[in-house]
Design a protein around this motif. Structure first.
Motif, PDB file in Angstrom:
ATOM      1  N   ALA A 119       0.827  -1.203   0.000  1.00 37.97           N
ATOM      2  CA  ALA A 119       0.000   0.000   0.000  1.00 37.97           C
ATOM      3  C   ALA A 119       0.868   1.262   0.000  1.00 37.97           C
ATOM      4  CB  ALA A 119      -0.927  -0.002   1.214  1.00 37.97           C
ATOM      5  N   LEU A 120       1.936   1.276   0.811  1.00 43.55           N
ATOM      6  CA  LEU A 120       2.822   2.438   0.843  1.00 43.55           C
ATOM      7  C   LEU A 120       3.578   2.594  -0.476  1.00 43.55           C
ATOM      8  CD1 LEU A 120       4.326   2.307   4.457  1.00 43.55           C
ATOM      9  CD2 LEU A 120       2.435   3.692   3.594  1.00 43.55           C
ATOM     10  N   PHE A 121       4.022   1.466  -1.032  1.00 44.11           N
ATOM     11  CA  PHE A 121       4.734   1.530  -2.319  1.00 44.11           C
ATOM     12  C   PHE A 121       3.817   2.039  -3.417  1.00 44.11           C
ATOM     13  CE2 PHE A 121       5.864  -0.525  -6.357  1.00 44.11           C
ATOM     14  CZ  PHE A 121       7.135   0.002  -6.548  1.00 44.11           C
ATOM     15  N   ASN A 122       2.580   1.571  -3.427  1.00 45.05           N
ATOM     16  CA  ASN A 122       1.618   2.036  -4.423  1.00 45.05           C
ATOM     17  C   ASN A 122       1.326   3.526  -4.261  1.00 45.05           C
ATOM     18  OD1 ASN A 122      -0.595   1.440  -6.494  1.00 45.05           O
ATOM     19  ND2 ASN A 122      -1.792   2.291  -4.809  1.00 45.05           N
ATOM     20  N   GLY A 123       1.237   3.990  -2.995  1.00 41.36           N
ATOM     21  CA  GLY A 123       1.012   5.411  -2.771  1.00 41.36           C
ATOM     22  C   GLY A 123       2.179   6.260  -3.255  1.00 41.36           C
ATOM     23  N   GLN A 124       3.409   5.802  -2.982  1.00 42.41           N
ATOM     24  CA  GLN A 124       4.579   6.544  -3.447  1.00 42.41           C
ATOM     25  C   GLN A 124       4.670   6.531  -4.971  1.00 42.41           C
ATOM     26  OE1 GLN A 124       8.421   4.805  -2.733  1.00 42.41           O
ATOM     27  NE2 GLN A 124       9.371   6.800  -2.378  1.00 42.41           N
ATOM     28  N   LEU A 125       4.332   5.396  -5.588  1.00 42.53           N
ATOM     29  CA  LEU A 125       4.353   5.289  -7.049  1.00 42.53           C
ATOM     30  C   LEU A 125       3.340   6.241  -7.664  1.00 42.53           C
ATOM     31  CD1 LEU A 125       5.603   3.740  -9.436  1.00 42.53           C
ATOM     32  CD2 LEU A 125       3.737   2.088  -9.218  1.00 42.53           C
ATOM     33  N   GLN A 126       2.142   6.302  -7.098  1.00 48.76           N
ATOM     34  CA  GLN A 126       1.115   7.210  -7.600  1.00 48.76           C
ATOM     35  C   GLN A 126       1.549   8.666  -7.447  1.00 48.76           C
ATOM     36  OE1 GLN A 126      -1.795   6.260  -9.176  1.00 48.76           O
ATOM     37  NE2 GLN A 126      -1.928   8.448  -9.630  1.00 48.76           N
ATOM     38  N   TRP A 127       2.212   8.973  -6.333  1.00 51.47           N
ATOM     39  CA  TRP A 127       2.698  10.339  -6.110  1.00 51.47           C
ATOM     40  C   TRP A 127       3.727  10.730  -7.161  1.00 51.47           C
ATOM     41  CZ3 TRP A 127       7.689  11.656  -3.735  1.00 51.47           C
ATOM     42  CH2 TRP A 127       7.832  13.028  -3.525  1.00 51.47           C
ATOM     43  N   ARG A 128       4.648   9.813  -7.500  1.00 52.37           N
ATOM     44  CA  ARG A 128       5.657  10.106  -8.517  1.00 52.37           C
ATOM     45  C   ARG A 128       5.036  10.235  -9.898  1.00 52.37           C
ATOM     46  NH1 ARG A 128      10.627  10.277  -6.808  1.00 52.37           N
ATOM     47  NH2 ARG A 128      11.245   9.271  -4.842  1.00 52.37           N
ATOM     48  N   ILE A 129       3.995   9.460 -10.163  1.00 55.40           N
ATOM     49  CA  ILE A 129       3.284   9.597 -11.437  1.00 55.40           C
ATOM     50  C   ILE A 129       2.620  10.968 -11.520  1.00 55.40           C
ATOM     51  CG2 ILE A 129       1.302   8.756 -12.756  1.00 55.40           C
ATOM     52  CD1 ILE A 129       1.996   5.932 -11.769  1.00 55.40           C
ATOM     53  N   ASN A 130       2.044  11.410 -10.429  1.00 55.47           N
ATOM     54  CA  ASN A 130       1.400  12.730 -10.409  1.00 55.47           C
ATOM     55  C   ASN A 130       2.405  13.854 -10.651  1.00 55.47           C
ATOM     56  OD1 ASN A 130      -1.053  11.525  -9.873  1.00 55.47           O
ATOM     57  ND2 ASN A 130      -0.974  11.911  -7.658  1.00 55.47           N
ATOM     58  N   GLN A 131       3.659  13.628 -10.280  1.00 56.29           N
ATOM     59  CA  GLN A 131       4.677  14.659 -10.494  1.00 56.29           C
ATOM     60  C   GLN A 131       5.019  14.844 -11.971  1.00 56.29           C
ATOM     61  OE1 GLN A 131       7.775  13.136  -7.792  1.00 56.29           O
ATOM     62  NE2 GLN A 131       7.605  15.060  -6.659  1.00 56.29           N
ATOM     63  N   THR A 132       4.732  13.839 -12.783  1.00 54.55           N
ATOM     64  CA  THR A 132       5.133  13.888 -14.194  1.00 54.55           C
ATOM     65  C   THR A 132       3.974  14.186 -15.134  1.00 54.55           C
ATOM     66  OG1 THR A 132       4.807  11.493 -14.435  1.00 54.55           O
ATOM     67  CG2 THR A 132       6.998  12.248 -13.746  1.00 54.55           C
ATOM     68  N   GLY A 161      -1.462   4.746   2.298  1.00 51.32           N
ATOM     69  CA  GLY A 161      -1.114   4.784   0.877  1.00 51.32           C
ATOM     70  C   GLY A 161      -1.831   5.913   0.157  1.00 51.32           C
ATOM     71  N   LEU A 162      -3.107   6.113   0.480  1.00 50.84           N
ATOM     72  CA  LEU A 162      -3.875   7.218  -0.095  1.00 50.84           C
ATOM     73  C   LEU A 162      -3.279   8.567   0.306  1.00 50.84           C
ATOM     74  CD1 LEU A 162      -6.490   8.091  -1.627  1.00 50.84           C
ATOM     75  CD2 LEU A 162      -7.631   8.111   0.603  1.00 50.84           C
ATOM     76  N   THR A 163      -2.858   8.682   1.544  1.00 55.75           N
ATOM     77  CA  THR A 163      -2.233   9.924   2.010  1.00 55.75           C
ATOM     78  C   THR A 163      -0.948  10.193   1.254  1.00 55.75           C
ATOM     79  OG1 THR A 163      -3.153   9.583   4.221  1.00 55.75           O
ATOM     80  CG2 THR A 163      -1.297  11.105   4.034  1.00 55.75           C
ATOM     81  N   LEU A 164      -0.115   9.166   1.110  1.00 55.39           N
ATOM     82  CA  LEU A 164       1.173   9.325   0.433  1.00 55.39           C
ATOM     83  C   LEU A 164       0.982   9.687  -1.027  1.00 55.39           C
ATOM     84  CD1 LEU A 164       4.205   9.108   0.951  1.00 55.39           C
ATOM     85  CD2 LEU A 164       4.071   6.689   0.311  1.00 55.39           C
ATOM     86  N   ALA A 165      -0.059   9.137  -1.653  1.00 56.01           N
ATOM     87  CA  ALA A 165      -0.309   9.415  -3.076  1.00 56.01           C
ATOM     88  C   ALA A 165      -0.745  10.849  -3.309  1.00 56.01           C
ATOM     89  CB  ALA A 165      -1.379   8.467  -3.606  1.00 56.01           C
TER      90      ALA A 165
END
Length: 213
Positions: free
Chosen positions: A139-152, A203-207
């Motif tokens: 869940a944390l990895f998915n949230g971080q991955l979504q956050w990095r996708i949002n950056q691009t 995970g939602l928070t991190l994303a």
């Protein structure tokens, strides 16, 4: 945000102290035994008799190591100047203990029962914690991955979802600590449900962290 956590912290402390006071000062030993029996039936119904016996064995082992081997009950009796062998006050304190003695004995027995109950809840939590740890990491990895996708891309991080996820997960963690000493039987399904829910919310928070974080 800071005020929210300060208020939440003091609410948790108040409820925690209230629950301990209910355990140690109000509930009778028979009431606690009935609650423990009811929770035992819930655990056996969910896990089956084989797993239930294993949980009971681990609880007994922890109880033996932390209560029996340390002679905790004897230490409490000595602290209150009680003679455990005969369960009567020491001769010089006979009159002083005339009114408080029966109540005090009952409270000591309730305290020992409470420890045995909490040990089993700790065993259940530790069992599910390690089982759900991979889901927490995913869940944390998915949230971080979504956050990095949002950056691009042109997607916006949602402050509402970030705050909702953070506050709800913190609230569930606080409720978990409070329910750990709740003097009533709890369905064991609550433990995995709470762990998985907190994982998804973090995970939602991190994303939804701000892109420039």
């Amino acid at each position: 945000m800071t005020d929210y956590f300060k208020k939440a912290f003091w609410i948790i402390v108040f409820v925690f102290v209230f629950e301990l006071a209910t355990f140690l000062l109000i509930l009778s030993g028979d009431a606690i035994k009935m609650a423990i029996h009811t929770e035992s039936q819930m655990i056996e119904a969910m896990y089956g008799p084989v797993a239930y016996e294993k949980i009971q064995d681990e609880t007994k082992s922890m109880y033996k190591n932390l209560v029996v081997d340390t002679e905790l009950k004897k230490s409490i009796y000595r602290y209150f100047n009680l003679e455990e062998a005969y369960r009567i006050p020491r001769s010089g304190l006979q009159k002083a203990h005339r009114f408080s003695y029966p109540w005090l004995l009952d409270r000591i027995d309730v305290f020992i029962l409470m420890l045995a109950w909490l040990f089993r809840r700790f065993i259940l939590f530790s069992m599910w914690f390690w089982a759900c740890l991979p889901a927490f990491g995913i869940a944390l990895f998915n949230g971080q991955l979504q956050w990095r996708i949002n950056q691009t891309n042109f997607a916006f991080s949602s402050p509402f979802l970030r705050i909702l996820g953070w506050k709800t997960s913190a609230t569930l963690l606080g409720m978990g600590m409070v329910s750990f000493v709740l003097p009533f039987p709890l369905p064991p399904i609550i433990i995995p449900f709470a762990i998985i829910t907190v994982s998804l919310l973090l995970g939602l928070t991190l994303a939804n962290i701000t892109k420039r974080f």
